[in-house]
Design an enzyme around this catalytic site. Structure first.
Site, PDB file in Angstrom:
ATOM      1  N   THR A 122      -3.620   4.765  -8.430  1.00  0.00           N
ATOM      2  CA  THR A 122      -3.612   5.992  -9.096  1.00  0.00           C
ATOM      3  C   THR A 122      -2.837   7.299  -8.457  1.00  0.00           C
ATOM      4  O   THR A 122      -2.473   8.159  -8.995  1.00  0.00           O
ATOM      5  CB  THR A 122      -5.375   6.797  -8.985  1.00  0.00           C
ATOM      6  OG1 THR A 122      -6.097   5.627  -9.670  1.00  0.00           O
ATOM      7  CG2 THR A 122      -5.534   8.185  -9.424  1.00  0.00           C
ATOM      8  N   THR A 146      -6.566   2.807  -4.640  1.00  0.00           N
ATOM      9  CA  THR A 146      -7.941   2.790  -3.820  1.00  0.00           C
ATOM     10  C   THR A 146      -8.789   1.626  -4.013  1.00  0.00           C
ATOM     11  O   THR A 146      -9.651   1.101  -2.990  1.00  0.00           O
ATOM     12  CB  THR A 146      -8.660   3.937  -4.258  1.00  0.00           C
ATOM     13  OG1 THR A 146      -9.383   3.791  -5.631  1.00  0.00           O
ATOM     14  CG2 THR A 146      -7.843   5.421  -3.816  1.00  0.00           C
ATOM     15  N   ASP A 147      -8.658   0.641  -5.311  1.00  0.00           N
ATOM     16  CA  ASP A 147      -9.780  -0.069  -5.563  1.00  0.00           C
ATOM     17  C   ASP A 147      -9.646  -1.248  -4.481  1.00  0.00           C
ATOM     18  O   ASP A 147     -10.750  -1.863  -4.437  1.00  0.00           O
ATOM     19  CB  ASP A 147      -9.648  -0.640  -6.932  1.00  0.00           C
ATOM     20  CG  ASP A 147      -9.878   0.371  -7.926  1.00  0.00           C
ATOM     21  OD1 ASP A 147     -10.746   1.427  -7.683  1.00  0.00           O
ATOM     22  OD2 ASP A 147      -9.783   0.286  -9.354  1.00  0.00           O
TER      23      ASP A 147
END
Ligand code: SIN
Length: 344
Positions: free
Chosen positions: A28, A108-109
């Site tokens: 992101t 971030t995942d």
């Protein structure tokens, strides 16, 4: 893509500024949306590293930057092959006298998995810092530029040397082993549950309050340059069946992690299937789906009788990383694996 090293004029007076390699992988932080108010409907990993760096005012007063685009993915699609490539490139760069530290921009995942993988496979005491963002680069109040500035500031600081792989996010410094994502949307998405952050980066200042105690980096015997085994995660929940474990064992899985309930307790049907898998030589690690706390050896399950290894404070996802590395290093018996989980 490589971007050439830029030299800051502010370094002219004294020592040259540290040279930090920024390795971009997507996420992101490199995401783009159709309009600036959009923080959920965007495409991750489409903005290149040069544009990410250009959005950070003052970066050239902190470090000289060597930038590389290693990948452009949404980190939900992180692969074992890309882990090998990334770890190898980090090790090559940190072995060079020209590079003082590495920053990795990441989604971030799966950031917590990659951070722990690198914590155990980077062979350098030089700083290695991951960062990310919850809002795409095109968003109002995008969090990526400040997170990237803080990550480079941290990687350029002498205080970060020897601290293992670090995560700089929302002004905090987290240990790669402890950190996890705890919000689907909030800018303050990462926590180190139970234990807390190692310190802070704010306004150019790096402050550590504690050190990680577990061995890492130069003191870890693992490599990501390996043929990867297959390790999968199964979860215990109300009414769970034996089907997933039976299918995985039939497919030749090399190791299993169970995300148990509470203190790693496991539904009877699933526990029986896992005990049978362990008796056939498939290593089984017992972790918890709770997200905080530890799984005690011989606590909620009789590990020694069932043939299970307990994960301690590692989440199921980080337990899988450690089991992958341990199996790849040839550690397959229960005693060796329990020692690895008690140590790293
Ligand atoms: C990703 O993990 O690549 C997308 C989500 C994010 O970075 O926040």
């Amino acid at each position: 893509m490589n971007t050439s090293v830029s030299t800051s004029s502010s370094a002219a007076a004294g020592r040259p500024l540290p040279c930090i390699a920024v390795l971009a992988t997507g996420g992101t932080i490199a995401g783009s949306a159709a309009d600036a108010a959009n923080t959920a409907g965007y495409q991750a990993g489409v903005i290149g590293v040069a544009q990410l760096l250009a959005a950070v005012p003052g970066l050239d007063a902190v470090a000289r930057i060597h930038a590389e685009q290693v990948a452009s993915i949404d980190s939900k699609d992180m692969s074992l092959a890309l882990w090998s490539t990334l770890a190898q490139r980090v090790n090559e760069l940190l072995a060079s006298d020209d590079i003082d530290g590495v920053v990795i921009t990441h989604g971030t995942d799966t950031l917590e998995e990659t951070a722990y993988l690198l914590q155990l496979t980077v062979k350098s005491a030089k700083p290695c810092v991951l960062t990310a963002a919850m809002r795409p680069a095109t968003a109002l109040s995008a969090d990526g530029p400040l997170n990237l500035l803080n990550a480079v500031t941290l990687a350029a600081s002498e205080a970060a040397a020897g601290q293992g792989v670090l995560v700089a996010f929302n002004n905090r410094i987290h240990c790669a082993r402890d950190v996890a994502k705890f919000s689907t949307y909030a800018v303050d998405a990462f926590q180190s549950p139970e234990i807390g952050a190692l310190g802070w980066v704010q306004d150019g200042r790096v402050e550590f309050q504690r050190r990680a105690l577990r061995p890492h980096t130069v003191d870890a015997p693992f490599s990501a340059n390996v043929p990867w085994p297959q390790v999968e995660i199964v979860t215990s929940y109300a009414g769970v069946s034996r089907a997933a474990v039976e299918a995985l064992v039939a497919a030749g899985v090399d190791g299993l992690v169970v995300a148990g309930t509470g203190n790693g307790s496991i539904h009877g049907a699933l526990q029986q299937a896992l005990a049978e898998a362990a008796s056939k030589g498939v290593p089984v690690v017992r972790a918890s789906r709770v997200g905080s706390g530890h799984v005690m050896h011989n606590g909620a399950a009789k590990d020694d009788a069932l043939g299970f290894v307990s994960s301690g404070t590692l989440s199921p996802y980080k337990s899988r990383v450690l089991l992958l590395l341990a199996l790849a290093a040839g550690m397959t018996d229960k005693a060796s694996l329990q020692h690895v989980f008690d140590t790293f």
